[in-house]
Write a protein that holds these residues in place. Structure first.
Motif, short mmCIF file in Angstrom:
data_model
loop_
_atom_site.label_atom_id
_atom_site.label_comp_id
_atom_site.label_asym_id
_atom_site.label_seq_id
_atom_site.Cartn_x
_atom_site.Cartn_y
_atom_site.Cartn_z
N GLY A 41 0.83 -1.20 0.00
CA GLY A 41 0.00 0.00 0.00
C GLY A 41 0.86 1.24 0.00
O GLY A 41 2.09 1.18 0.05
N ALA A 42 0.23 2.38 -0.04
CA ALA A 42 0.95 3.65 -0.13
C ALA A 42 1.79 3.90 1.11
O ALA A 42 1.42 3.49 2.22
CB ALA A 42 -0.04 4.80 -0.32
N LYS A 43 2.91 4.58 0.92
CA LYS A 43 3.78 4.92 2.05
C LYS A 43 3.01 5.75 3.07
O LYS A 43 2.26 6.66 2.72
CB LYS A 43 5.00 5.69 1.55
CG LYS A 43 6.08 5.87 2.61
CD LYS A 43 7.35 6.43 2.00
CE LYS A 43 8.47 6.51 3.02
NZ LYS A 43 9.72 6.98 2.43
N GLY A 47 3.20 -1.07 5.88
CA GLY A 47 4.58 -1.38 6.21
C GLY A 47 5.26 -2.20 5.15
O GLY A 47 5.28 -1.85 3.97
N SER A 48 5.82 -3.34 5.55
CA SER A 48 6.62 -4.17 4.67
C SER A 48 5.75 -4.95 3.69
O SER A 48 4.60 -5.27 3.96
CB SER A 48 7.44 -5.16 5.51
OG SER A 48 8.17 -6.05 4.69
N GLY A 49 6.36 -5.27 2.54
CA GLY A 49 5.70 -6.12 1.57
C GLY A 49 5.98 -7.59 1.79
O GLY A 49 5.46 -8.44 1.05
N VAL A 50 6.79 -7.92 2.79
CA VAL A 50 7.14 -9.32 3.08
C VAL A 50 6.27 -9.82 4.23
O VAL A 50 6.25 -9.23 5.31
CB VAL A 50 8.63 -9.45 3.46
CG1 VAL A 50 8.99 -10.90 3.72
CG2 VAL A 50 9.51 -8.86 2.36
N ALA A 51 5.56 -10.89 4.01
CA ALA A 51 4.67 -11.44 5.03
C ALA A 51 5.45 -11.75 6.31
O ALA A 51 6.52 -12.35 6.26
CB ALA A 51 3.99 -12.70 4.51
N GLN A 66 9.00 0.85 -1.16
CA GLN A 66 10.00 0.27 -0.26
C GLN A 66 9.45 -1.02 0.33
O GLN A 66 9.64 -1.32 1.51
CB GLN A 66 10.36 1.26 0.85
CG GLN A 66 11.02 2.53 0.34
CD GLN A 66 11.38 3.48 1.48
OE1 GLN A 66 11.01 3.29 2.63
NE2 GLN A 66 12.09 4.54 1.14
N ALA A 67 8.82 -1.81 -0.50
CA ALA A 67 8.17 -3.03 -0.03
C ALA A 67 9.17 -4.09 0.40
O ALA A 67 8.92 -4.86 1.33
CB ALA A 67 7.27 -3.60 -1.13
N PRO A 205 10.03 6.84 -6.61
CA PRO A 205 8.98 7.11 -5.62
C PRO A 205 8.40 8.51 -5.76
O PRO A 205 9.14 9.46 -6.03
CB PRO A 205 9.71 6.93 -4.28
CG PRO A 205 10.84 6.01 -4.59
CD PRO A 205 11.27 6.35 -5.98
N PRO A 206 7.09 8.67 -5.59
CA PRO A 206 6.44 9.97 -5.76
C PRO A 206 7.05 11.08 -4.91
O PRO A 206 7.14 12.22 -5.36
CB PRO A 206 4.99 9.69 -5.36
CG PRO A 206 4.80 8.24 -5.60
CD PRO A 206 6.11 7.60 -5.30
N GLU A 207 7.47 10.75 -3.68
CA GLU A 207 8.02 11.80 -2.81
C GLU A 207 9.35 12.32 -3.35
O GLU A 207 9.72 13.47 -3.12
CB GLU A 207 8.17 11.30 -1.37
CG GLU A 207 9.13 10.14 -1.17
CD GLU A 207 8.47 8.79 -1.28
OE1 GLU A 207 9.06 7.82 -0.78
OE2 GLU A 207 7.37 8.69 -1.88
#
Length: 222
Positions: A41-43, A47-51, A66-67, A205-207
């Motif tokens: 999801g959006a920053k 949080g992490s993209g790793v389960a 930054q997943a 990244p958008p930022e």
């Protein structure tokens, strides 16, 4: 053959006085895996993209761009020699400790097939006080910045399972020259390079895109 040597997660955040939010998920440890990686999801909202991986400060870390964080075993070995101390997998807070593939000279927007997931390189890790305190190294932020071996962040283009021993295959390289190292220097020590990051399109990244536009506006007004 490039491979994942270790898959590392922080199974819970730990209290940390030096962290901006009073806790940190930097202490990542190897797990057997495989684990599912997916777009979180959006920053600021995820949080992490790793389960199973925990991140404390969602405004500074995590989110789609930054997943997943990767760091090369070769760079850890270089730092071992420089610091005179052993560095294990996950010691730099990386989710993926890899072997046989260069993160520093990877192009922003490269696609890496790892396990059944497809990841895209989105930029470098920027050092912070929490990183320095975790390693117990004085002057670490400056030293890490000067070395310019930042490792790479990824977003998840296709969710899937990633685990130790998985082969890493670069399946796409974009036609620009924006490397992870150039990106790192642009946002740390050489701001004049910032406009070049736009060549990497929506892989940035958008930022960071916003930062480039703000700087350009300031220069036009001056």
């Amino acid at each position: 053959m490039p491979v994942v040597l270790s898959l590392n997660v922080a199974q819970k955040t730990a209290p940390a006085d030096h962290a901006r939010v009073g806790a940190t998920g930097i202490d990542k440890r190897p797990v057997d895996g495989p684990l599912r990686v997916s777009p979180p999801g959006a920053k600021g909202t995820a949080g992490s993209g790793v389960a199973g991986d925990s991140i404390a400060d969602w405004n500074a870390h995590g989110g789609d761009y930054q997943a997943v964080y990767g760091y090369a075993r070769e760079d850890l070995d270089w730092w071992q020699s420089e610091l005179g101390t052993e560095l294990g997998a996950g010691q730099f807070g990386e989710n993926l400790t890899t072997q046989g593939i260069d993160h520093t000279n990877a192009l922003v927007g490269e696609h890496w097939r790892i396990g059944t997931a497809l990841l895209e390189v989105t930029g470098p890790r920027i050092p912070c006080r929490t990183f320095a305190e975790f390693l117990g190294q004085r002057g670490w932020v400056k030293r890490f910045t000067q070395a310019a071996r930042p490792g790479a962040y990824f977003r998840v283009l296709e969710e899937g399972l990633v685990g130790p021993g998985d082969e890493i295959t670069v399946v796409h390289r974009p036609g620009h020259d924006v490397t992870v190292e150039l990106f790192f220097r642009a946002v740390t020590t050489e701001a004049a390079l910032l406009p070049r990051l736009l060549a990497a399109g929506d892989s940035v990244p958008p930022e960071v895109v916003e930062l480039v536009h703000r700087r350009s506006a300031v220069e036009l007004d001056s």
